[in-house]
Design an enzyme around this catalytic site. Structure first.
Site, mmCIF file in Angstrom:
data_model
loop_
_atom_site.group_PDB
_atom_site.id
_atom_site.type_symbol
_atom_site.label_atom_id
_atom_site.label_comp_id
_atom_site.label_asym_id
_atom_site.label_seq_id
_atom_site.Cartn_x
_atom_site.Cartn_y
_atom_site.Cartn_z
ATOM 1 N N ARG A 1 0.840 -1.205 0.000
ATOM 2 C CA ARG A 1 0.000 0.000 0.000
ATOM 3 C C ARG A 1 0.871 1.249 0.000
ATOM 4 O O ARG A 1 0.596 2.223 -0.728
ATOM 5 C CB ARG A 1 -0.932 -0.011 1.214
ATOM 6 C CG ARG A 1 -2.026 -1.060 1.143
ATOM 7 C CD ARG A 1 -3.058 -0.880 2.234
ATOM 8 N NE ARG A 1 -2.641 -1.372 3.535
ATOM 9 C CZ ARG A 1 -2.887 -2.586 4.014
ATOM 10 N NH1 ARG A 1 -3.530 -3.463 3.262
ATOM 11 N NH2 ARG A 1 -2.515 -2.938 5.227
ATOM 12 N N CYS B 1 -1.578 -14.087 -3.668
ATOM 13 C CA CYS B 1 -1.451 -14.553 -2.280
ATOM 14 C C CYS B 1 -1.574 -16.068 -2.204
ATOM 15 O O CYS B 1 -1.746 -16.630 -1.123
ATOM 16 C CB CYS B 1 -2.488 -13.874 -1.392
ATOM 17 S SG CYS B 1 -4.200 -14.251 -1.828
#
Length: 396
Positions: free
Chosen positions: A212, A340
């Site tokens: 992020r 992921c």
């Protein structure tokens, strides 16, 4: 009564390298009849002590290691020591980021098989996924209360993998009650609302913190598309980085509502944000048909591969979604793309993204690699702990 496992000849090698799993095919015989989560000692075929583990009679991973020290008891003191060690290792991360939300236990990577624990302000959320974790639940809670006496402890063990351990899904309070007010954590100077009761996993994806922050560097004056946005936290960094506009896309209306509140929690400009409830695969194709282009795209999909049998299909999914994303990027645009899926290694993921560029008719430059934040460590004896892979790409 004490229980013991004796391994087939030669199957002690992984334990001598401190790997924390024993598979059913490695076992020659079991002394006694241990039940789900019972503590067993593990011996080589010639009777050499190797480890102490939790027994799981219904799983292919038949035993998960607690300790390689025969003199160490598995009790509340054991879990307290482990949690304190994990907290100490993360202290620099917590202080540097001004974090009030972080991962305290990353399961096997912290020597605590099947025990994932996140701390959000004054609330500790436990995800107990192994037979041993379930067996010692009361000890785990007591150890947490010793270290964090004022905390609420809440369980989010509502994950399908528990079925492999012979366990039902469970969710609810373990100590105290959740506050009525929204739980808001601080991360790198941003305020983020966490949905502990109904959110994904333990309520929030702490592992993407560094990714992020990376987005902020590619946001100034950019038109950003945030795919699979969940509660919109990538967008907070984009807005703080000065983006021209950001579009949040997710299929969950509830997640998008929190995403909007997250913008408000940080006094950021709502007029520069769209919230789109839509299937990402369909919307990307719609944008392609409309000729809509973006400067920066974040592609952070859910796990596509839960088993090796699903890996080929997962590769197709990652390839397809990245191909279309590249086709709606402006020349020289930036793609932040992630997997992921632990079963997909870094090299394979890079190959899939490169193949997507070929199919899209684009040139790809991989500028940076990203991975899980430092409070999600990877133990040297457990390489499987490396699961989150990301690439920052320039696309021409």
């Amino acid at each position: 009564m004490s229980y013991a496992i004796y391994l087939e000849p030669g199957r002690e090698k992984s334990l001598k390298r401190k790997h924390p799993w024993v598979f059913s095919k490695a076992i020659k015989k079991v002394k006694g009849k241990p039940g789900i989560g019972d503590t067993v000692e593990i011996y080589s075929n010639d009777g050499q002590y190797l480890a102490t583990a939790a027994y799981s009679p219904e799983s292919q991973i038949r035993a998960r290691i607690w300790t390689f020290n025969q003199n160490e008891s598995i009790d509340t003191d054991f879990f307290e020591r482990k949690f304190k060690q994990a907290l100490d290792a993360r202290q620099y991360v917590i202080e540097e980021g001004g974090l009030t939300g972080f991962r305290l236990s990353a399961a096997e990577s912290d020597g605590l098989p099947g025990i994932t624990i996140d701390k959000f302000q004054n609330v500790i959320v436990c995800q107990l996924l192994s037979a041993g974790a379930e067996r010692f639940k009361a000890n785990i809670v007591e150890a947490l209360r010793r270290i964090f006496p004022d905390c609420v402890v809440y369980e989010r063990s509502d994950v399908d993998v528990r079925k492999k351990e012979g366990l039902d899904k469970v969710t609810g309070p373990l100590h105290g009650s959740l506050p009525s007010a929204p739980i808001i954590i601080q991360e790198n100077g941003l305020n983020i609302e966490v949905d502990i009761e109904n959110g994904h996993k333990t309520g929030f994806y702490l592992d993407q913190r560094d990714s992020r922050a990376a987005l902020e560097r590619f946001s100034k004056d950019k038109d950003v598309l945030n795919c699979f946005c969940y509660t919109g936290t990538f967008s907070l960094y984009a807005l703080r980085g000065g983006c021209k506009h950001v579009t949040n896309v997710d299929v969950s209306e509830q997640a998008l509502a929190i995403a909007k509140r997250n913008v408000e929690h940080n006094n950021l400009d709502l007029s520069r944000v769209d919230f789109v409830k839509q299937d990402v695969f369909k919307l990307l194709r719609q944008y392609r048909e409309e000729g809509r282009l973006f400067d920066t795209i974040v592609m952070d999909p859910p796990k596509f591969a839960e088993s090796k049998a699903q890996l080929t299909g997962a590769c197709r999914g990652y390839k397809d979604i990245n191909m279309v994303a590249m086709q709606i990027l402006k020349p020289g645009g930036t793609l932040l793309t992630f997997s992921c899926s632990g079963l997909m290694d870094q090299n394979l993921f890079q190959k899939v993204v490169a193949d997507a560029a070929l199919d899209a008719g684009k040139e790809l430059l991989i500028m940076e690699r990203l991975n899980q934040a430092a409070d999600h460590p990877i133990a040297g004896n457990y390489p499987e702990g490396f699961y989150l892979k990301g690439l920052i790409c320039k696309v021409y």
